[in-house]
Design an enzyme around this catalytic site. Structure first.
Site, PDB file in Angstrom:
ATOM      1  N   ARG A 132      -0.634  -5.980  -8.355  1.00 44.81           N
ATOM      2  CA  ARG A 132       0.073  -6.660  -8.185  1.00 44.81           C
ATOM      3  C   ARG A 132       0.424  -7.866  -9.139  1.00 44.81           C
ATOM      4  O   ARG A 132       1.499  -8.293  -9.290  1.00 44.81           O
ATOM      5  CB  ARG A 132      -0.140  -7.621  -6.794  1.00 44.81           C
ATOM      6  CG  ARG A 132      -0.147  -6.702  -5.535  1.00 44.81           C
ATOM      7  CD  ARG A 132      -0.584  -7.707  -4.432  1.00 44.81           C
ATOM      8  NE  ARG A 132      -1.781  -8.069  -4.661  1.00 44.81           N
ATOM      9  CZ  ARG A 132      -2.768  -8.316  -3.799  1.00 44.81           C
ATOM     10  NH1 ARG A 132      -2.553  -8.480  -2.429  1.00 44.81           N
ATOM     11  NH2 ARG A 132      -3.853  -8.779  -4.001  1.00 44.81           N
ATOM     12  N   SER A 154      -2.548  -7.897   2.452  1.00 44.86           N
ATOM     13  CA  SER A 154      -3.117  -7.914   3.692  1.00 44.86           C
ATOM     14  C   SER A 154      -3.379  -9.382   4.216  1.00 44.86           C
ATOM     15  O   SER A 154      -3.035  -9.495   5.345  1.00 44.86           O
ATOM     16  CB  SER A 154      -4.280  -6.850   3.947  1.00 44.86           C
ATOM     17  OG  SER A 154      -3.759  -5.716   3.767  1.00 44.86           O
ATOM     18  N   LYS A 212     -18.310  -7.724   7.417  1.00 45.11           N
ATOM     19  CA  LYS A 212     -16.718  -8.339   7.194  1.00 45.11           C
ATOM     20  C   LYS A 212     -16.057  -8.515   8.409  1.00 45.11           C
ATOM     21  O   LYS A 212     -16.188  -7.552   9.354  1.00 45.11           O
ATOM     22  CB  LYS A 212     -16.136  -7.322   6.231  1.00 45.11           C
ATOM     23  CG  LYS A 212     -14.511  -7.959   5.855  1.00 45.11           C
ATOM     24  CD  LYS A 212     -14.070  -6.919   4.811  1.00 45.11           C
ATOM     25  CE  LYS A 212     -12.700  -7.659   4.264  1.00 45.11           C
ATOM     26  NZ  LYS A 212     -11.984  -6.906   3.302  1.00 45.11           N
ATOM     27  N   HIS A 222       0.823  -1.200   0.097  1.00 46.51           N
ATOM     28  CA  HIS A 222      -0.001  -0.022  -0.019  1.00 46.51           C
ATOM     29  C   HIS A 222       0.837   1.167  -0.044  1.00 46.51           C
ATOM     30  O   HIS A 222       0.444   2.088  -0.750  1.00 46.51           O
ATOM     31  CB  HIS A 222      -0.974   0.045   1.305  1.00 46.51           C
ATOM     32  CG  HIS A 222      -1.755  -1.100   1.180  1.00 46.51           C
ATOM     33  ND1 HIS A 222      -2.105  -1.865   2.472  1.00 46.51           N
ATOM     34  CD2 HIS A 222      -2.903  -1.246   0.531  1.00 46.51           C
ATOM     35  CE1 HIS A 222      -2.978  -2.567   2.238  1.00 46.51           C
ATOM     36  NE2 HIS A 222      -3.535  -2.410   1.066  1.00 46.51           N
TER      37      HIS A 222
END
Length: 153
Positions: free
Chosen positions: A90, A127, A41, A17
């Protein structure tokens, strides 16, 4: 004013990030780091912790604003008068996923998404990987900024 929103859960903030954010700074007058809230979540880190990670990491950067939001990202962008959404890529899987969202967001709002490819050596960081390593007692410090490493959370 060129303003971008970088939305995410930042659960936790990673060097992937920060790589994207730091490289995007020269392009924008302001970057809003926006933690999306989703009551359905399950997060490893609380909202308070995630806000701390972002604020502490970028406390010396006047072009960074840290906040939270709920609902559609494009609606939040309109409220903030931000003309861009910032996203990191990514790999090819990220590209396909983010491309679809970016195209949808543009058709809904006219807000463009700016993609940055993670710098070499950072594309393995996510993450999800950090949480998994941490959950199993492994050393994740090489994947996160000091605010996460040094946190008492």
């Amino acid at each position: 004013m060129r303003k971008a929103v970088f939305p995410g859960s930042f659960d936790p903030l990673t060097l992937g990030h920060t790589d994207i954010i730091e490289r995007a700074l020269p392009l924008f007058d302001e970057i809003i780091l926006a933690i999306g809230t989703n009551s359905d979540k399950k997060y490893m880190f609380s909202l308070e912790e995630r806000l701390y990670f972002l604020k502490e990491t970028f406390k010396e950067e006047p072009k960074i604003v840290v906040t939270t939001y709920s609902g559609l990202t494009v609606d939040f962008c309109k409220e903030q008068e931000a003309g861009f959404i910032l996203r990191g890529l990514r790999n090819s899987k990220d590209l396909e996923f983010e491309k679809t969202i970016g195209q949808t967001n543009y058709l809904m709002s006219g807000i463009d998404t700016v993609f940055f490819i993670n710098a070499s050596g950072k594309s393995h960081i996510s993450s999800t990987v950090v949480r998994d390593v941490r959950r199993h007692g492994g050393d994740y410090n090489f994947m996160v900024p000091d605010a996460v490493k040094n946190s008492k959370f």
